[in-house]
Design an enzyme around this catalytic site. Structure first.
Site, mmCIF file in Angstrom:
data_model
loop_
_atom_site.group_PDB
_atom_site.id
_atom_site.type_symbol
_atom_site.label_atom_id
_atom_site.label_comp_id
_atom_site.label_asym_id
_atom_site.label_seq_id
_atom_site.Cartn_x
_atom_site.Cartn_y
_atom_site.Cartn_z
ATOM 1 N N HIS A 255 0.872 -1.158 0.000
ATOM 2 C CA HIS A 255 0.000 0.000 0.000
ATOM 3 C C HIS A 255 0.919 1.221 0.000
ATOM 4 O O HIS A 255 1.572 1.489 1.014
ATOM 5 C CB HIS A 255 -0.896 0.023 1.231
ATOM 6 C CG HIS A 255 -1.672 -1.243 1.466
ATOM 7 N ND1 HIS A 255 -1.099 -2.374 2.010
ATOM 8 C CD2 HIS A 255 -2.974 -1.572 1.215
ATOM 9 C CE1 HIS A 255 -2.026 -3.340 2.113
ATOM 10 N NE2 HIS A 255 -3.161 -2.863 1.637
ATOM 11 N N THR A 339 -7.099 3.456 -5.372
ATOM 12 C CA THR A 339 -7.169 3.689 -3.929
ATOM 13 C C THR A 339 -7.378 2.365 -3.203
ATOM 14 O O THR A 339 -7.890 1.401 -3.776
ATOM 15 C CB THR A 339 -8.346 4.601 -3.557
ATOM 16 O OG1 THR A 339 -9.584 3.895 -3.752
ATOM 17 C CG2 THR A 339 -8.352 5.884 -4.361
ATOM 18 N N ASP A 340 -6.978 2.326 -1.949
ATOM 19 C CA ASP A 340 -7.503 1.274 -1.091
ATOM 20 C C ASP A 340 -8.986 1.589 -0.892
ATOM 21 O O ASP A 340 -9.472 2.641 -1.304
ATOM 22 C CB ASP A 340 -6.738 1.237 0.241
ATOM 23 C CG ASP A 340 -6.782 -0.132 0.914
ATOM 24 O OD1 ASP A 340 -7.658 -0.950 0.550
ATOM 25 O OD2 ASP A 340 -5.952 -0.392 1.799
ATOM 26 N N SER A 341 -9.717 0.686 -0.292
ATOM 27 C CA SER A 341 -11.161 0.864 -0.162
ATOM 28 C C SER A 341 -11.508 2.210 0.466
ATOM 29 O O SER A 341 -10.999 2.565 1.533
ATOM 30 C CB SER A 341 -11.754 -0.259 0.693
ATOM 31 O OG SER A 341 -13.107 0.029 1.004
ATOM 32 N N LEU A 342 -12.395 2.935 -0.195
ATOM 33 C CA LEU A 342 -12.823 4.225 0.327
ATOM 34 C C LEU A 342 -13.832 4.070 1.465
ATOM 35 O O LEU A 342 -14.264 5.068 2.049
ATOM 36 C CB LEU A 342 -13.408 5.081 -0.799
ATOM 37 C CG LEU A 342 -12.420 5.429 -1.921
ATOM 38 C CD1 LEU A 342 -13.089 6.322 -2.964
ATOM 39 C CD2 LEU A 342 -11.159 6.085 -1.374
#
Length: 622
Positions: A255, A339-342
């Site tokens: 990440h 993105t990582d999970s919003l």
């Protein structure tokens, strides 16, 4: 990624595949929409952008409405095993959370460019079902005014994060591969995983993890990382990127800029990384640089604050200095940024859900993953363009990157998968044998007092297996105590299982001690033992009973620092069956322990004291 507890429901009958004529028709439609863009076949190496291809892709973008452009940036969850006929409970969940009934309606209303699969959303029940769900989503995508195939993704890291379970092949996870220290095995594991994902229509995998786990207390990364040595992690990341590329799947290093030194889980809060710029360059950057050099197709952002990289203390997902300044300009990366999970708290603590997607795009993101409320996020981006905060040209920039990736993967040429393709590669005997072989080389022997191991049926025929039984990462393996006992029984032992849990009660501990009477050895599966964990009491009471105790760390290898009195300790790095069966073969001497610690194990009382350094690992006399 944002997690949700799974709900049980009956297994469905596989949805019918599109007929050949329908499939051919839609493929032709996709090809026509792409203006003859076919791209390279999926498994080829990363190549420079073709100006000819870009010109054709820009023509597609020019034909898109603003609403289609906004939708193309989103990758969204959806409930159900079928794109058009999910179970009623999944329809209800979709209506409640997204305002649509089905995956097909999601694509039709919001024109989403991608869909992410989860086991808890009932997307991944079995390989044929997954393939038909993927085909249904592609049908919906190609029925749009501007037909563009969908990019379907999931988190199939293997090890402790797995969305697609048996009968698909489960290979060892990252830290296990770090213990195996074989770039060839890491590449092969990714190739197996990628080949099976591609067969069911999943063409973007949110793996490998490129975080360097330098903090043993990290609550969210741990064994999801290859280890604590940036150079070793960098090599393994690059090997897995190449394995996924060979399989025709877009790998995603995550990440960025590095989640390895956090004490807060970004699912539930906003972590701050205190590394200086020099420390980041030395510790966190190398695996991402290695991934970029290997031609990584996508990179996932982290919901973390790194003040040395951005004094504004915005989460990296929303940071222009980090995503555009460092990732794009300094590291020279021009692939897809997702993105990582919003839906995770780490990105929602500072700004509202309507601001997050706009700020992410302004920072340099291309794909907006899994917002909690799609209507809010989608309309916020639409409004930002109409109000002039975002330009349509800025959207076009990201859409071009996304379409380049879809082209490279061959999705314009052939968006569909077949039942025959599933049967040809998913869970084959060859893949399963390779997974077993790779796992055997990862099991790490940390302690072996007086050469107690290997066990033999003649000397240690009666074995009690106790310990933690965490739920399977994929919902299809375990429980660990039963898996270990069954594997030992197959190897000639008389083994019984007694689940004592992650937090064993006093009554359960007494039950385990009573069950140990008359046994030749007790095997205890430990799971992230803390200072206050009753697992310590369980091990101590079993040791005091006089029956020899062997512990197996089934997640983080640090457990040994808080335990004492056992005759031997193994680290398995995960509790999926492939790693537990390998540990059983090592216990029984059917395989030699070859793994070496990819992280140091420090003293529980004095973190400056290293009990077992990186590279530690015992073996058996030949």
């Amino acid at each position: 990624m944002h997690h949700r507890a799974p709900a049980s429901s009956p297994s469905p009958s596989p949805a019918p595949a599109p007929s050949p004529s329908r499939r051919t028709l839609l493929t032709v439609t996709a090809a026509a929409a792409a203006a003859a863009v076919t791209g390279a076949t999926a498994p080829v190496a990363h190549a420079a952008h073709s100006e000819t291809t870009d010109k054709k892709l820009r023509k597609i973008i020019d034909r898109m409405s603003l609403e289609e452009k906004v939708g193309q940036l989103f990758v969204m969850r959806v409930y159900g095993h079928s794109a058009t006929a999910p179970d009623q409970a999944d329809i209800d969940a979709n209506l409640s959370e997204i305002g649509v009934r089905t995956a097909a309606e999601l694509v039709e209303r919001y024109h989403v460019g991608g869909v992410i699969y989860f086991a808890w959303a009932h997307n991944t029940r079995d390989p044929h079902q997954i393939a038909e769900l993927s085909n249904g989503i592609q049908q919906a995508a190609l029925a749009q005014p501007t037909p563009i195939p969908a990019l379907i993704s999931t988190d199939q890291e293997h090890g402790i994060v797995c969305r697609v379970g048996e009968p698909a092949t489960l290979v060892p996870g990252a830290m296990a591969l770090g213990a195996g220290r074989s770039l060839a095995d890491a590449r092969k594991a990714a190739q197996i995983a990628g080949t099976e994902l591609a067969a069911v229509g999943i063409r973007q995998n949110y793996a490998p993890v490129a975080d360097v786990n330098v903090n043993p207390a990290n609550p969210v990364i741990g064994v999801r990382s290859f280890g604590s040595d940036p150079r070793a992690v960098a090599g393994l990341v690059a090997a897995q990127v190449k394995g996924y590329q060979r399989a025709g799947v877009a790998a995603t290093s995550k990440h960025f800029p590095g989640h390895g030194d956090t004490a807060v889980d970004s699912h539930h809060g906003l972590p701050t990384i205190s590394h200086t710029r020099a420390q980041w360059t030395e510790l966190d950057a190398p695996p991402f640089e290695s991934a970029i050099d290997a031609g990584i197709d996508s990179i996932m952002t982290a919901h973390i604050v790194v003040p040395a990289l951005d004094p504004s203390e915005d989460p990296a997902t929303l940071s222009e200095p980090i995503l555009t300044g460092i990732l794009r300009r300094q590291l020279g990366y021009d692939g897809v940024v997702v993105t990582d999970s919003l839906g995770m708290e780490g990105v929602r603590t500072k700004y509202g859900d309507e601001r997050v997607p706009v700020l992410a795009l302004k920072a340099g993101v291309d794909q907006l993953l899994n917002p909690p409320k799609l209507d809010i996020a989608w309309n916020a981006v639409l409004a930002a363009v109409r109000d002039g905060e975002l330009t349509e040209a800025r959207l076009d920039e990201s859409i071009l990157r996304i379409l380049r990736l879809k082209t490279k993967l061959g999705l314009f040429r052939q968006p569909y998968v077949t039942r025959a393709g599933v049967d040809r590669v998913v869970g084959t005997a060859a893949h399963l044998a390779q997974a077993d072989r790779i796992a055997e080389a990862t099991t790490t022997l940390l302690l072996n007092e007086d050469g107690f191991l290997p066990l033999s049926p003649a000397a240690h025929g009666r074995v009690l297996v106790v310990g933690a039984d965490p739920a399977s990462p994929s919902g299809t393996t375990g429980p660990p105590t039963t898996t270990l006992a069954s594997a030992l029984t197959e190897l000639g032992f008389t083994a019984t299982a007694l689940s004592t849990g992650i937090t064993p009660t006093a009554a359960r501990i007494e039950e385990a001690v009573a069950a140990a009477a008359g046994q030749d050895v007790v095997v205890v599966g430990t799971y992230n033992v803390t200072a206050a964990s009753p697992q310590r009491t369980l091990v101590a009471r079993l040791v005091a009973s006089g029956v020899p105790v062997v512990t197996i760390a089934i997640r983080n290898p640090y457990d040994i620092a808080r335990l004492g009195g056992q005759r031997a300790t193994l680290a398995a790095y995960s509790w999926t069956d492939v790693e537990l069966r390998a540990a059983a073969r090592v216990l029984a001497g059917h395989a030699r322990p070859k793994g070496r610690l990819p992280v140091p194990v420090q003293s529980a009382d004095d973190p400056t004291k290293v009990l077992y350094p990186v590279g530690h690992g015992l073996s058996y006399p030949r």
